[in-house]
Design a protein around this motif. Structure first.
Motif, short mmCIF file in Angstrom:
data_model
loop_
_atom_site.label_atom_id
_atom_site.label_comp_id
_atom_site.label_asym_id
_atom_site.label_seq_id
_atom_site.Cartn_x
_atom_site.Cartn_y
_atom_site.Cartn_z
N ALA A 72 -7.55 60.75 41.93
CA ALA A 72 -6.42 61.04 42.67
C ALA A 72 -6.00 59.61 43.23
O ALA A 72 -6.69 58.98 43.62
N VAL A 73 -4.87 59.27 42.33
CA VAL A 73 -4.28 57.85 42.88
C VAL A 73 -2.84 57.72 42.88
O VAL A 73 -1.99 58.81 42.51
N VAL A 74 -2.48 56.72 43.29
CA VAL A 74 -0.82 56.55 43.77
C VAL A 74 -0.47 55.58 42.44
O VAL A 74 -1.05 54.53 42.14
N ALA A 75 0.52 55.84 41.79
CA ALA A 75 0.97 55.30 40.66
C ALA A 75 2.32 54.37 41.04
O ALA A 75 2.41 54.02 42.14
N LEU B 275 2.28 60.34 42.97
CA LEU B 275 0.67 60.73 43.07
C LEU B 275 0.46 61.32 41.67
O LEU B 275 1.12 62.13 41.19
N LEU B 276 -0.79 60.95 41.15
CA LEU B 276 -1.34 61.47 39.89
C LEU B 276 -2.93 61.91 40.22
O LEU B 276 -3.58 61.38 40.83
N ALA C 103 -3.14 58.33 29.91
CA ALA C 103 -1.71 58.45 29.50
C ALA C 103 -0.86 58.58 30.59
O ALA C 103 0.24 57.86 30.66
N ALA C 104 -1.08 59.38 31.33
CA ALA C 104 0.07 59.84 32.41
C ALA C 104 -0.20 58.44 33.52
O ALA C 104 0.82 58.40 34.05
N LEU C 105 -1.35 58.09 33.64
CA LEU C 105 -1.43 56.92 34.60
C LEU C 105 -0.45 55.64 33.84
O LEU C 105 0.29 55.18 35.19
N VAL C 106 -0.59 55.44 32.64
CA VAL C 106 0.31 54.41 32.34
C VAL C 106 1.57 54.72 32.26
O VAL C 106 2.55 53.92 32.70
#
Length: 581
Positions: free
Chosen positions: A184-187, A202-203, A255-258
């Motif tokens: 769980a991160v903020v991108a 958020l991811l 990939a979603a985080l990039v």
């Protein structure tokens, strides 16, 4: 949910605005204005302090009355005084203060004469030519109001990074407590550590996406649910910040985080490289034909195009992909690399704590030296130091250094650069200092050539060490003044002085692109907290964020040096005069 410092500060700030519009006692207005600034910048959660029955008088400008109001706000989310002021004057009138050049006095004049209460009413009155005839206005002011309102109405709202953090961190912590959540991160621009963010991305990876979505849309601070789906949802918080949630499978997390971190230009450039290799990169992975070949980690995505992982702060398509391909990515500065802080204030001017308290707080943060740089006397509102008071402070610092262990106080000043480029203190006292930090605090509207020449002249002074907050910007409040920074940077190189990255969250000045420019010219940057209390050394990490966006490495940063390494670099005539060194 506990109220954030920013929420409390906003209430005090609105009280100050409404009191000033009403024509209240200026000292009362100033008390709320100063308290709003102090609470908003305070390094600890005021709500938590109240829960733990801590004394609130440690917050600059907060006495018994304001402390009681903070407790009221923490308990109820409201303030009785603000409610009273809303009854007496329409709350919408504070929107008028968002227009540059309209202070409370002018807002009051327009309201009293034309009964204007909203931006739309103000715009209409200006378009109809009703503003120009009011005392103290005129045609130019009226035209400026029209132009500013139209720009304001079309400008998307952005939030300072420090403010966005107050809302992002508890929200992401809440989602992490959902059973089955993995990552769980903020991108987005938040993760790239941009000075402002438009929204929060958020991811999350989770076994049960619906459970995450349910917790997200029912979060206590949500004011409006824009959309709610199993993998994508959007809400608006009470603060006005839009938050977008994506829930993905672990295989797609990298990939979603990039993709969600961006920037858009960086991602487009990556996709072009991939296309040349017969690959497709999207938020679900890296594909060769229909087969996914990478995507669980960011490193796996970059590896498919033969690149190392690129730090998020660099992902702006400013040469980072070429540098990565050539194995020349910088080893970015880290907070732990800082050995000291070269810009801090005490209660001798506009700070809150004394010399020893500041020294001990800096030592607790792992710093080995701290420059005390109170304001000079020209900046009257800060109770700045004249030559006599500065000489007394120099002697006091020497006394403290004789017994102080683990940290050395350096003798300095934040001296005003006057309109003609002279410094606001005599040479005799400046020569006694270890650090002379020159700053522009007035005449922001000088033409570009005059503003530039003013600063260049100051930098030639033999005691000048560092140019403070070189563009004078206050994020979201005041644009940078017009100055030729290329000439300033090259003058710094020629004179052997340095530029500051003021890490105060309202400044973050020098901005990233100019840090990169200074690095290219071989000019060192000093990352300084501009601390006004013992809690403000937290600012340093925000300065490091901005420095990393500017490609700065440890060797590019002045105050990454040890004290012995630093001394020869501080001014052309300043030769460390600290008694205990």
């Amino acid at each position: 949910m506990p109220l954030h410092n920013a929420d409390m500060a906003a209430i005090f700030s609105e009280i100050a605005d409404l009191l000033e519009i009403q024509g209240a006692n200026p000292f009362r207005v100033r008390a709320y204005r100063n308290a709003a600034r102090a609470v908003g910048e305070f390094g600890k959660s005021v709500s938590t302090m109240i829960e733990q029955n801590e004394d609130l008088k440690g917050i600059r400008g907060v006495g018994n009355d304001l402390a009681e109001k903070l407790r009221e706000i923490a308990a109820t989310g409201k303030c009785g005084l603000l409610e009273q002021l809303h009854h007496e004057m329409p709350a919408a009138i504070t929107e008028l203060l968002e227009i540059q050049g309209l202070g409370p006095k002018r807002v009051r004049a327009i309201h009293d004469a034309l009964h204007v209460r909203t931006l739309e009413q103000l715009h209409r009155a200006a378009k109809e030519g009703k503003i120009r005839d009011l005392p103290g206005f005129g045609e130019k002011t009226e035209a400026h109001i029209i132009e500013t309102i139209e720009a304001h109405l079309h400008k998307s709202r952005r939030f300072k990074l420090a403010l966005a953090e107050q809302y992002a961190q508890p929200l992401i912590a809440c989602l992490r407590r959902t059973p089955g959540v993995g990552e769980a991160v903020v991108a987005g621009s938040f993760r790239r550590r941009c000075s402002t963010v438009g929204d929060l991305d958020l991811l999350v990876t989770a076994r049960d996406a619906a459970a995450v979505t349910e917790r997200f849309v029912r979060y206590d601070e949500v004011a409006e649910v824009l959309s709610s789906g199993e993998t994508r949802s959007s809400v608006v918080l009470r603060s006005g910040i839009q938050v977008d949630l994506r829930v993905v499978a672990p295989a797609s997390f990298g990939a979603a985080l990039v993709y969600l971190t961006g920037s858009k230009a960086h991602n487009i450039a990556m996709r072009r490289i991939a296309q040349q290799r017969g690959l497709k990169i999207n938020e679900y992975g890296v594909f060769r034909g229909e087969k996914r070949i990478a995507g669980d980690t960011e490193a796996s995505v970059y590896a498919t195009i033969d690149l190392p992982w690129i730090p998020p702060e660099l992902r702006e398509n400013r040469g980072e992909l070429r540098a990565a391909a050539a194995q020349r990515l910088p080893t970015l500065i880290q907070l732990a690399d800082l050995s000291g802080d070269l810009h801090a204030h005490t209660k001798a001017s506009d700070g809150h704590d004394d010399l020893l308290d500041m020294a001990l707080a800096a030592r607790e943060r792992g710093l080995s030296y701290l420059a005390i740089t109170d304001h000079s006397s020209r900046l009257a509102v800060t109770h700045g130091l004249d030559a006599k008071r500065l000489a007394q402070q120099i002697d006091e610092i020497d006394r403290i250094n004789r017994t102080l262990q683990g940290i050395v106080l350096l003798k300095g000043i934040e001296v005003d650069i006057l309109e003609d480029g002279h410094l606001d203190l005599p040479d005799a006292i400046l020569k006694r200092l270890d650090v002379v930090v020159g700053a522009v605090h007035s005449h922001f509207n000088l033409p570009r050539e005059r503003q530039t020449e003013r600063v260049l002249r100051a930098m030639t002074h033999p005691s000048f060490s560092i140019l403070a907050h070189p563009t004078g910007r206050l994020i979201g409040e005041r644009d940078p003044y017009d100055i030729d920074l290329v000439r300033v940077i090259r003058k710094a190189r020629a004179c052997g002085c340095h530029l500051e990255l003021d890490a105060h969250p309202d400044r973050l000045d020098l901005a990233d692109i100019y840090c990169q420019m200074a690095k290219a010219e071989g000019v060192l940057i000093s990352i300084d907290s501009d601390a006004h209390s013992r809690f403000d050394f937290d600012n340093l990490r925000r300065g490091v964020d901005e420095a990393r966006r500017g490609w700065l490495e440890k060797h590019d940063v002045l105050n990454s040096r040890s004290l012995d390494q630093l001394r020869p670099l501080l001014g052309r005539t300043a030769v460390g005069k600290v008694a205990s060194a």
